[in-house]
Design a protein around this motif. Sequence first.
Motif, PDB file in Angstrom:
ATOM      1  N   ILE A  96      20.599  40.684  34.734  1.00 54.39           N
ATOM      2  CA  ILE A  96      20.982  41.824  35.566  1.00 54.39           C
ATOM      3  C   ILE A  96      22.495  41.937  35.458  1.00 54.39           C
ATOM      4  N   PHE A  97      22.964  43.054  34.952  1.00 50.20           N
ATOM      5  CA  PHE A  97      24.396  43.212  34.742  1.00 50.20           C
ATOM      6  C   PHE A  97      25.081  43.740  36.005  1.00 50.20           C
ATOM      7  N   GLN A  98      26.394  43.586  36.035  1.00 48.43           N
ATOM      8  CA  GLN A  98      27.187  43.925  37.206  1.00 48.43           C
ATOM      9  C   GLN A  98      27.148  45.407  37.533  1.00 48.43           C
ATOM     10  N   GLU A  99      27.229  46.250  36.520  1.00 46.29           N
ATOM     11  CA  GLU A  99      27.286  47.695  36.758  1.00 46.29           C
ATOM     12  C   GLU A  99      26.148  48.381  36.006  1.00 46.29           C
ATOM     13  N   PRO A 100      25.083  48.774  36.717  1.00 46.47           N
ATOM     14  CA  PRO A 100      23.916  49.353  36.043  1.00 46.47           C
ATOM     15  C   PRO A 100      24.199  50.647  35.297  1.00 46.47           C
ATOM     16  N   MET A 101      25.210  51.419  35.717  1.00 44.31           N
ATOM     17  CA  MET A 101      25.480  52.679  35.018  1.00 44.31           C
ATOM     18  C   MET A 101      25.942  52.454  33.592  1.00 44.31           C
ATOM     19  N   THR A 102      26.561  51.301  33.317  1.00 49.19           N
ATOM     20  CA  THR A 102      26.984  51.023  31.949  1.00 49.19           C
ATOM     21  C   THR A 102      25.894  50.265  31.176  1.00 49.19           C
ATOM     22  N   SER A 103      24.854  49.822  31.866  1.00 45.71           N
ATOM     23  CA  SER A 103      23.788  49.056  31.222  1.00 45.71           C
ATOM     24  C   SER A 103      22.548  49.903  30.955  1.00 45.71           C
ATOM     25  N   LEU A 104      22.324  50.901  31.788  1.00 41.85           N
ATOM     26  CA  LEU A 104      21.203  51.816  31.575  1.00 41.85           C
ATOM     27  C   LEU A 104      21.646  52.938  30.633  1.00 41.85           C
ATOM     28  N   ASN A 105      20.748  53.357  29.778  1.00 41.85           N
ATOM     29  CA  ASN A 105      21.056  54.444  28.838  1.00 41.85           C
ATOM     30  C   ASN A 105      21.053  55.778  29.585  1.00 41.85           C
ATOM     31  N   THR A 183      25.683  42.389  43.026  1.00 40.70           N
ATOM     32  CA  THR A 183      25.860  43.135  44.279  1.00 40.70           C
ATOM     33  C   THR A 183      27.293  43.612  44.506  1.00 40.70           C
ATOM     34  N   THR A 184      28.164  43.402  43.534  1.00 42.28           N
ATOM     35  CA  THR A 184      29.591  43.687  43.712  1.00 42.28           C
ATOM     36  C   THR A 184      29.873  45.150  44.054  1.00 42.28           C
ATOM     37  N   ALA A 185      29.177  46.079  43.403  1.00 40.03           N
ATOM     38  CA  ALA A 185      29.485  47.505  43.584  1.00 40.03           C
ATOM     39  C   ALA A 185      28.690  48.145  44.727  1.00 40.03           C
ATOM     40  N   LEU A 186      27.960  47.327  45.511  1.00 33.30           N
ATOM     41  CA  LEU A 186      27.088  47.867  46.547  1.00 33.30           C
ATOM     42  C   LEU A 186      27.671  47.642  47.937  1.00 33.30           C
ATOM     43  N   ASP A 187      27.287  48.525  48.884  1.00 37.89           N
ATOM     44  CA  ASP A 187      27.759  48.310  50.255  1.00 37.89           C
ATOM     45  C   ASP A 187      26.995  47.135  50.872  1.00 37.89           C
ATOM     46  N   VAL A 188      27.456  46.673  52.028  1.00 38.33           N
ATOM     47  CA  VAL A 188      26.953  45.433  52.621  1.00 38.33           C
ATOM     48  C   VAL A 188      25.458  45.497  52.903  1.00 38.33           C
ATOM     49  N   THR A 189      24.967  46.626  53.392  1.00 39.36           N
ATOM     50  CA  THR A 189      23.551  46.759  53.732  1.00 39.36           C
ATOM     51  C   THR A 189      22.669  46.655  52.495  1.00 39.36           C
ATOM     52  N   ILE A 190      23.034  47.399  51.446  1.00 39.71           N
ATOM     53  CA  ILE A 190      22.259  47.360  50.200  1.00 39.71           C
ATOM     54  C   ILE A 190      22.384  45.984  49.554  1.00 39.71           C
ATOM     55  N   GLN A 191      23.567  45.382  49.643  1.00 40.74           N
ATOM     56  CA  GLN A 191      23.784  44.042  49.096  1.00 40.74           C
ATOM     57  C   GLN A 191      22.807  43.045  49.711  1.00 40.74           C
ATOM     58  N   ALA A 192      22.642  43.093  51.018  1.00 44.04           N
ATOM     59  CA  ALA A 192      21.726  42.185  51.705  1.00 44.04           C
ATOM     60  C   ALA A 192      20.290  42.411  51.246  1.00 44.04           C
ATOM     61  N   ALA A 208      13.401  31.158  37.590  1.00 39.43           N
ATOM     62  CA  ALA A 208      14.686  30.507  37.871  1.00 39.43           C
ATOM     63  C   ALA A 208      15.787  31.567  37.822  1.00 39.43           C
ATOM     64  N   ILE A 209      16.781  31.433  38.686  1.00 37.52           N
ATOM     65  CA  ILE A 209      17.874  32.411  38.739  1.00 37.52           C
ATOM     66  C   ILE A 209      19.219  31.706  38.601  1.00 37.52           C
ATOM     67  N   LEU A 210      20.030  32.207  37.676  1.00 43.65           N
ATOM     68  CA  LEU A 210      21.428  31.781  37.581  1.00 43.65           C
ATOM     69  C   LEU A 210      22.250  32.908  38.192  1.00 43.65           C
ATOM     70  N   PHE A 211      22.828  32.641  39.366  1.00 43.22           N
ATOM     71  CA  PHE A 211      23.516  33.681  40.125  1.00 43.22           C
ATOM     72  C   PHE A 211      25.019  33.504  39.985  1.00 43.22           C
ATOM     73  N   ILE A 212      25.670  34.502  39.384  1.00 37.43           N
ATOM     74  CA  ILE A 212      27.108  34.431  39.099  1.00 37.43           C
ATOM     75  C   ILE A 212      27.862  35.358  40.044  1.00 37.43           C
ATOM     76  N   THR A 213      28.870  34.840  40.727  1.00 37.06           N
ATOM     77  CA  THR A 213      29.601  35.649  41.685  1.00 37.06           C
ATOM     78  C   THR A 213      30.978  35.044  41.968  1.00 37.06           C
ATOM     79  N   HIS A 214      31.848  35.855  42.585  1.00 34.49           N
ATOM     80  CA  HIS A 214      33.135  35.355  43.071  1.00 34.49           C
ATOM     81  C   HIS A 214      33.096  35.190  44.582  1.00 34.49           C
TER      82      HIS A 214
END
Length: 222
Positions: A96-105, A183-192, A208-214
């Motif tokens: 799952i990439f950070q910004e779906p608009m650049t990942s979806l065609n 979840t970086t580009a999403l508001d808090v409610t959608i992030q949750a 299994a999930i490898l979750f990458i975040t700051h």
Amino acid sequence: MKEQDVLLDVKQLSIAFQQKKQKVPIVHHISFSIQKGETLGIVGESGCGKSITSMSLMGLNQQTDTKGEIQFEGQNLLSLSEKQWREIRGNDISMIFQEPMTSLNPLMTIGKQMTEALFTHQAIGQKEAKAKAVDLLQTVGLKQAESLLKKYPHELSGGMRQRVMIAMAMLCHPKLMIADEPTTALDVTIQAQILRLLKKLNEEMDTAILFITHDLGVVRQI
């Protein structure tokens, strides 16, 4: 930890970019392992090499000098040909990439993108592929899934696009899903909501999930 339970085992992974006549090191001797069905977080500030590491796990760092081992179910992924990578990428390991608009065609409907991903890895008919796409869109909490298949990415909200990305990542029931700042580009409610969804998929599908975040707050939630 039993050896047969280890899904991914990264050993002394180092990644460097070639810049003119010198190599610029990005990642230095990183090692970690993930068991089947486990969630592991990788946390670090922006620019520290998190995304570059995740791209290596997907075989997408072709222009880098990569050393070490990435063992997936006992096979060193760094020794694979591009054809072998295509069989694993999106099938056994998805992302799952950070910004779906650049990942979806932007020029293809959601339905077309989802069914083509299925056709790449599975011997499946058009009707069955569409039904599976609808089912997964519903699983990730998207209502009126059938009508969504006819829409283009720009017609959806940011949260909807991210759910579509998660549904696409789950299409082939991968053993490992890499979530790079999902979840970086999403508001808090959608992030949750997205974090709850990932936990649900992890528990119900044993992926299994490898979750990458700051964000340490996000890691605490998941």
